[in-house]
Design an enzyme around this catalytic site. Structure first.
Site, PDB file in Angstrom:
ATOM      1  N   HIS A  19     133.539  89.232  16.346  1.00 40.24           N
ATOM      2  CA  HIS A  19     134.600  88.373  15.983  1.00 40.24           C
ATOM      3  C   HIS A  19     134.476  88.294  14.603  1.00 40.24           C
ATOM      4  CE1 HIS A  19     137.013  84.365  16.401  1.00 40.24           C
ATOM      5  NE2 HIS A  19     136.758  84.590  15.142  1.00 40.24           N
ATOM      6  N   HIS A  21     137.768  88.423  10.989  1.00 38.29           N
ATOM      7  CA  HIS A  21     139.050  88.488  10.389  1.00 38.29           C
ATOM      8  C   HIS A  21     139.131  89.300   9.215  1.00 38.29           C
ATOM      9  CE1 HIS A  21     140.427  84.839  12.554  1.00 38.29           C
ATOM     10  NE2 HIS A  21     139.187  84.595  12.594  1.00 38.29           N
ATOM     11  N   LYS A 105     143.332  87.182  22.541  1.00 34.60           N
ATOM     12  CA  LYS A 105     142.876  86.032  21.942  1.00 34.60           C
ATOM     13  C   LYS A 105     143.757  84.870  22.237  1.00 34.60           C
ATOM     14  CE  LYS A 105     140.448  83.420  19.075  1.00 34.60           C
ATOM     15  NZ  LYS A 105     139.886  83.644  17.562  1.00 34.60           N
ATOM     16  N   HIS A 142     139.688  80.281  21.239  1.00 35.93           N
ATOM     17  CA  HIS A 142     139.341  79.158  19.988  1.00 35.93           C
ATOM     18  C   HIS A 142     139.493  77.933  20.870  1.00 35.93           C
ATOM     19  CE1 HIS A 142     139.536  77.607  15.804  1.00 35.93           C
ATOM     20  NE2 HIS A 142     139.929  76.557  16.541  1.00 35.93           N
ATOM     21  N   HIS A 180     132.949  81.263  18.458  1.00 34.78           N
ATOM     22  CA  HIS A 180     132.584  80.339  17.219  1.00 34.78           C
ATOM     23  C   HIS A 180     132.200  78.810  17.493  1.00 34.78           C
ATOM     24  CE1 HIS A 180     136.524  79.320  17.087  1.00 34.78           C
ATOM     25  NE2 HIS A 180     136.882  80.401  16.372  1.00 34.78           N
ATOM     26  N   ASP A 253     132.671  85.397  12.448  1.00 31.54           N
ATOM     27  CA  ASP A 253     134.341  84.387  12.318  1.00 31.54           C
ATOM     28  C   ASP A 253     134.348  84.872  10.524  1.00 31.54           C
ATOM     29  OD1 ASP A 253     136.543  83.416  12.449  1.00 31.54           O
ATOM     30  OD2 ASP A 253     135.515  81.329  12.513  1.00 31.54           O
TER      31      ASP A 253
END
Ligand code: DOR
Ligand code: ZN
Length: 363
Positions: A19, A21, A105, A142, A180, A253
């Site tokens: 995971h 970004h 996602k 999420h 997360h 994350d």
């Protein structure tokens, strides 16, 4: 390959980040190497602006990521689709068939950064869940509700009760990763579920509790979503990560935001931890006396869940303290000066990563 560790050195199968970004443009060009220098693969989040909602966008984004990485590093970005209220199941089928999408996602609309086009009603996207269950495309969640009546510290636990539990009953073969996780409730729920549910755990949620955000003032560097919780939750996450249970695996994350966007009257959520992520996790495993279970968490449980091969290459860490810079200056084309504040800024970490070694059979 077996995990090998002594008081002074650790060699482990090269880990993956399940995971992350990586952003786009100038930020991508600056941060991609932090991930690729240690992780062999990474699940790349699709919450760009605009988000990744087609196979073509994912293919082009993957090219931009690979362009941002020095050629001598072997790194495979694993692409994800961003679910929206009106995404066609055909897009997921096509992306899966063509080997582009590794997962999709789910952001509840307005739950976090770049989620305004996320899903406003889970019940309205049943055809997407049915398709994913049928073709075996994992759903990454999420897990926070955004209802006004729910306290921010209860958003994850409430999401589990109101949405995740019914979803798993309705789609019993759907493979799901609760991303997360931040609460004891999430740890318990994942542990008690069948093997089609797993969870990622970040380095920051293993190190900080919610006090960090308010220590002596408002510390936006520690603000992320889901927000860090009470100490008992951090301790539950540490037990879960270091337990060796296959349902828990590494997902940083890492979420870079420029320093100016963090230090603002409405600061962005996200912690940039990619640069020292493995050292950060190792510290936790060492403190918990669980170094022998590090490899399962970092390099095995993730690929097992996704049905992907274990990496053949290895990474090495040595017990050599390193001072983490207070900020990292970006290299930008237009000569402007911007910074990212890394997780652990200003601290000293006990372990240091050595350059990645490739095995003859690197995959
Ligand atoms: O803190 C976060 N930052 N949580 C998220 O869910 C998104 C991420 C981001 O993209 O900045
Ligand atoms: Zn994220």
């Amino acid at each position: 390959m077996a995990l090998n560790f002594s008081a002074e050195q650790i060699t482990l199968r090269q880990p993956d980040d399940w995971h992350v970004h990586l952003r786009d443009g100038e930020i991508l060009k600056n941060v991609a190497i932090s991930t690729a220098r240690v992780f062999r693969r990474a699940i790349v989040m699709p919450n760009l602006s605009p988000p990744i909602t087609s196979v073509e966008e994912a293919v082009n984004y993957r090219i931009r990521i690979l362009d941002a990485i020095p050629k001598e590093l072997s790194f495979t970005p694993l692409m994800t689709a961003y679910l929206t209220d009106d995404l066609s199941p055909k897009v997921l089928e096509q992306g899966h068939r063509e080997g582009v999408f590794v997962a999709a996602k789910l952001y509840p609309a307005n739950a976090t950064t770049n989620s305004s086009q996320g899903v406003s009603d889970l019940k309205a996207i049943g055809s997407l869940f049915e398709t994913m269950e049928r073709i075996g495309l994992p759903l990454l969640i999420h897990g926070e509700v955004v209802d006004e009546d729910v306290d921010i510290f209860d958003r994850e636990a409430t999401f589990i009760d109101r949405h995740l539990q019914p979803l798993l009953v309705r789609y019993p073969k759907l493979r799901v990763v609760l991303e997360h996780i931040t609460t004891e409730e999430a740890v318990q729920f994942v542990q008690d579920s069948k093997s089609n549910l797993a969870a990622t755990i970040t380095p920051h949620h293993l190190h900080i509790n919610r006090n960090a955000i308010f220590a002596g003032g408002l510390r936006s560097d520690f603000y992320c979503l889901p927000v860090a919780k009470r100490e008992r939750h951090r301790l539950a996450l540490r037990r879960a990560a270091t337990s060796g249970q296959t349902c828990f695996f590494l997902g940083t994350d890492s979420a870079p935001h420029l320093r100016g966007s963090k230090e603002s009257s409405c600061g962005c959520a996200g912690i940039f931890n990619a640069q020292y992520a493995l050292e950060s996790y190792v510290t936790v495993f060492e403190e918990e006396g669980a170094l022998e279970r590090l490899e399962a968490f970092a390099s095995e449980n993730g690929p097992s869940f996704y049905g992907l091969p274990f990496n053949k290459s290895s990474v090495r860490l040595e017990k050599r303290p390193q001072q983490i810079p207070k900020q990292l200056q970006l290299k930008l084309a237009n000569n402007s000066v911007e910074y990212l504040v890394p997780f652990h800024a200003g601290e000293s970490l006990r372990w240091s990563l050595l350059p990645v070694e490739k095995s003859l059979n690197d995959n």
